[in-house]
Design an enzyme around this catalytic site. Structure first.
Site, PDB file in Angstrom:
ATOM      1  N   ASP A   1       0.843  -1.197   0.000  1.00 42.57           N
ATOM      2  CA  ASP A   1       0.000   0.000   0.000  1.00 42.57           C
ATOM      3  C   ASP A   1       0.883   1.254   0.000  1.00 42.57           C
ATOM      4  O   ASP A   1       1.885   1.328   0.723  1.00 42.57           O
ATOM      5  CB  ASP A   1      -0.922   0.003   1.225  1.00 42.57           C
ATOM      6  CG  ASP A   1      -2.075   0.978   1.061  1.00 42.57           C
ATOM      7  OD1 ASP A   1      -3.222   0.524   0.920  1.00 42.57           O
ATOM      8  OD2 ASP A   1      -1.819   2.206   1.060  1.00 42.57           O
TER       9      ASP A   1
ATOM     10  N   ASN B   1     -13.024  -3.022   2.588  1.00 43.16           N
ATOM     11  CA  ASN B   1     -13.978  -1.915   2.676  1.00 43.16           C
ATOM     12  C   ASN B   1     -14.946  -2.054   1.507  1.00 43.16           C
ATOM     13  O   ASN B   1     -14.523  -2.041   0.343  1.00 43.16           O
ATOM     14  CB  ASN B   1     -13.243  -0.577   2.611  1.00 43.16           C
ATOM     15  CG  ASN B   1     -12.357  -0.345   3.821  1.00 43.16           C
ATOM     16  OD1 ASN B   1     -12.685  -0.751   4.932  1.00 43.16           O
ATOM     17  ND2 ASN B   1     -11.215   0.295   3.611  1.00 43.16           N
TER      18      ASN B   1
ATOM     19  N   GLN C   1     -14.329   2.699   1.340  1.00 42.48           N
ATOM     20  CA  GLN C   1     -13.705   2.282   0.081  1.00 42.48           C
ATOM     21  C   GLN C   1     -13.436   3.502  -0.792  1.00 42.48           C
ATOM     22  O   GLN C   1     -14.330   4.338  -0.982  1.00 42.48           O
ATOM     23  CB  GLN C   1     -14.603   1.281  -0.661  1.00 42.48           C
ATOM     24  CG  GLN C   1     -13.939   0.723  -1.917  1.00 42.48           C
ATOM     25  CD  GLN C   1     -14.756  -0.383  -2.584  1.00 42.48           C
ATOM     26  OE1 GLN C   1     -15.869  -0.707  -2.163  1.00 42.48           O
ATOM     27  NE2 GLN C   1     -14.198  -0.956  -3.647  1.00 42.48           N
TER      28      GLN C   1
ATOM     29  N   VAL D   1     -11.057   3.049  -3.699  1.00 34.93           N
ATOM     30  CA  VAL D   1     -10.721   2.534  -5.028  1.00 34.93           C
ATOM     31  C   VAL D   1     -11.717   1.429  -5.348  1.00 34.93           C
ATOM     32  O   VAL D   1     -11.787   0.407  -4.647  1.00 34.93           O
ATOM     33  CB  VAL D   1      -9.280   1.988  -5.085  1.00 34.93           C
ATOM     34  CG1 VAL D   1      -8.979   1.452  -6.491  1.00 34.93           C
ATOM     35  CG2 VAL D   1      -8.270   3.067  -4.685  1.00 34.93           C
TER      36      VAL D   1
ATOM     37  N   HIS E   1     -10.355  -5.194  -3.425  1.00 34.49           N
ATOM     38  CA  HIS E   1      -9.025  -5.468  -2.880  1.00 34.49           C
ATOM     39  C   HIS E   1      -9.143  -5.827  -1.419  1.00 34.49           C
ATOM     40  O   HIS E   1     -10.075  -5.401  -0.733  1.00 34.49           O
ATOM     41  CB  HIS E   1      -8.092  -4.259  -3.062  1.00 34.49           C
ATOM     42  CG  HIS E   1      -8.656  -2.982  -2.553  1.00 34.49           C
ATOM     43  ND1 HIS E   1      -9.621  -2.253  -3.241  1.00 34.49           N
ATOM     44  CD2 HIS E   1      -8.447  -2.305  -1.396  1.00 34.49           C
ATOM     45  CE1 HIS E   1      -9.950  -1.196  -2.531  1.00 34.49           C
ATOM     46  NE2 HIS E   1      -9.257  -1.200  -1.402  1.00 34.49           N
TER      47      HIS E   1
ATOM     48  N   HIS F   1      -7.079  -5.743   2.143  1.00 39.83           N
ATOM     49  CA  HIS F   1      -5.940  -5.207   2.887  1.00 39.83           C
ATOM     50  C   HIS F   1      -5.392  -6.308   3.796  1.00 39.83           C
ATOM     51  O   HIS F   1      -6.168  -6.951   4.529  1.00 39.83           O
ATOM     52  CB  HIS F   1      -6.372  -4.048   3.782  1.00 39.83           C
ATOM     53  CG  HIS F   1      -6.918  -2.854   3.060  1.00 39.83           C
ATOM     54  ND1 HIS F   1      -6.170  -1.727   2.810  1.00 39.83           N
ATOM     55  CD2 HIS F   1      -8.143  -2.600   2.537  1.00 39.83           C
ATOM     56  CE1 HIS F   1      -6.914  -0.825   2.185  1.00 39.83           C
ATOM     57  NE2 HIS F   1      -8.113  -1.327   1.999  1.00 39.83           N
TER      58      HIS F   1
HETATM   59  P1  AMP Z   1      -9.771   1.476   0.169  1.00 31.43           P
HETATM   60  O1  AMP Z   1      -9.863   2.759   0.941  1.00 31.43           O
HETATM   61  O2  AMP Z   1     -10.207   0.250   0.929  1.00 31.43           O
HETATM   62  O3  AMP Z   1     -10.442   1.586  -1.179  1.00 31.43           O
HETATM   63  O4  AMP Z   1      -8.230   1.234  -0.060  1.00 31.43           O
HETATM   64  C1  AMP Z   1      -7.518   1.794  -1.114  1.00 31.43           C
HETATM   65  C2  AMP Z   1      -6.077   1.707  -0.735  1.00 31.43           C
HETATM   66  O5  AMP Z   1      -5.306   1.863  -1.905  1.00 31.43           O
HETATM   67  C3  AMP Z   1      -5.618   2.766   0.252  1.00 31.43           C
HETATM   68  O6  AMP Z   1      -5.077   2.148   1.423  1.00 31.43           O
HETATM   69  C4  AMP Z   1      -4.550   3.548  -0.528  1.00 31.43           C
HETATM   70  O7  AMP Z   1      -3.479   3.965   0.271  1.00 31.43           O
HETATM   71  C5  AMP Z   1      -4.125   2.517  -1.561  1.00 31.43           C
HETATM   72  N1  AMP Z   1      -3.559   3.064  -2.797  1.00 31.43           N
HETATM   73  C6  AMP Z   1      -4.073   4.062  -3.563  1.00 31.43           C
HETATM   74  N2  AMP Z   1      -3.293   4.266  -4.633  1.00 31.43           N
HETATM   75  C7  AMP Z   1      -2.273   3.372  -4.553  1.00 31.43           C
HETATM   76  C8  AMP Z   1      -1.128   3.077  -5.359  1.00 31.43           C
HETATM   77  N3  AMP Z   1      -0.878   3.763  -6.490  1.00 31.43           N
HETATM   78  N4  AMP Z   1      -0.295   2.098  -4.960  1.00 31.43           N
HETATM   79  C9  AMP Z   1      -0.538   1.421  -3.817  1.00 31.43           C
HETATM   80  N5  AMP Z   1      -1.597   1.624  -3.018  1.00 31.43           N
HETATM   81  C10 AMP Z   1      -2.452   2.599  -3.371  1.00 31.43           C
END
Ligand code: AMP
Length: 114
Positions: free
Chosen positions: A31, A87, A94, A96, A100, A102
């Site tokens: 992450d 999430n 969430q 993204v 995914h 974590h």
């Molecule tokens: P969520 O909030 O569950 O959608 O988690 C998205 C996660 O993606 C967050 O913990 C971000 O820090 C991580 N994230 C966003 N962009 C990147 C990236 N380019 N490389 C690695 N992790 C990322």
């Protein structure tokens, strides 16, 4: 057409990532903003927006992802104490919209979840 998420761009190699594992079904990256000493993301190659969008045909993929999470945790040395977080939806945090998982480890966890 739905706009590509950042994770699709990472999977396609269009933007760089710290990838620690990949196979035909998923990748695992570090992450970019870690919230624990070990903070990994396991991401299916299939661009499913969120957990609740999985269908019965995704059952084998889901099993593969869970087994892979356990294997990766062992591989990076946190197999005895890690937390897996999904999430689902903006109101659950969430950001993204490409499914995914974590993997969080490396510091003490409380018994509660929130
Ligand atoms: P969520 O909030 O569950 O959608 O988690 C998205 C996660 O993606 C967050 O913990 C971000 O820090 C991580 N994230 C966003 N962009 C990147 C990236 N380019 N490389 C690695 N992790 C990322």
């Amino acid at each position: 057409m739905t706009e590509e998420t950042i994770f699709t761009k990472i999977i396609n190699g269009d933007i760089p990532s710290d990838t620690i594992y990949e196979d035909e079904h998923c990748i695992c990256i570090r992450d970019i903003a870690p919230q624990a000493p070990t903070h990994l993301l396991v991401i299916p190659r299939k661009p499913i927006p969120k957990l609740a969008d999985m269908t019965p045909e995704d059952k084998p993929l889901l099993g593969h992802l869970m087994l892979t999470i356990g294997n990766i945790a062992q591989q990076v040395g946190v197999g005895d104490a890690f937390r897996v977080v999904i999430n689902n939806g903006a109101n659950a945090g969430q950001t993204v919209f490409h499914l995914h998982f974590h993997i969080l480890a490396g510091h003490p966890f409380s018994e509660g979840l929130v």
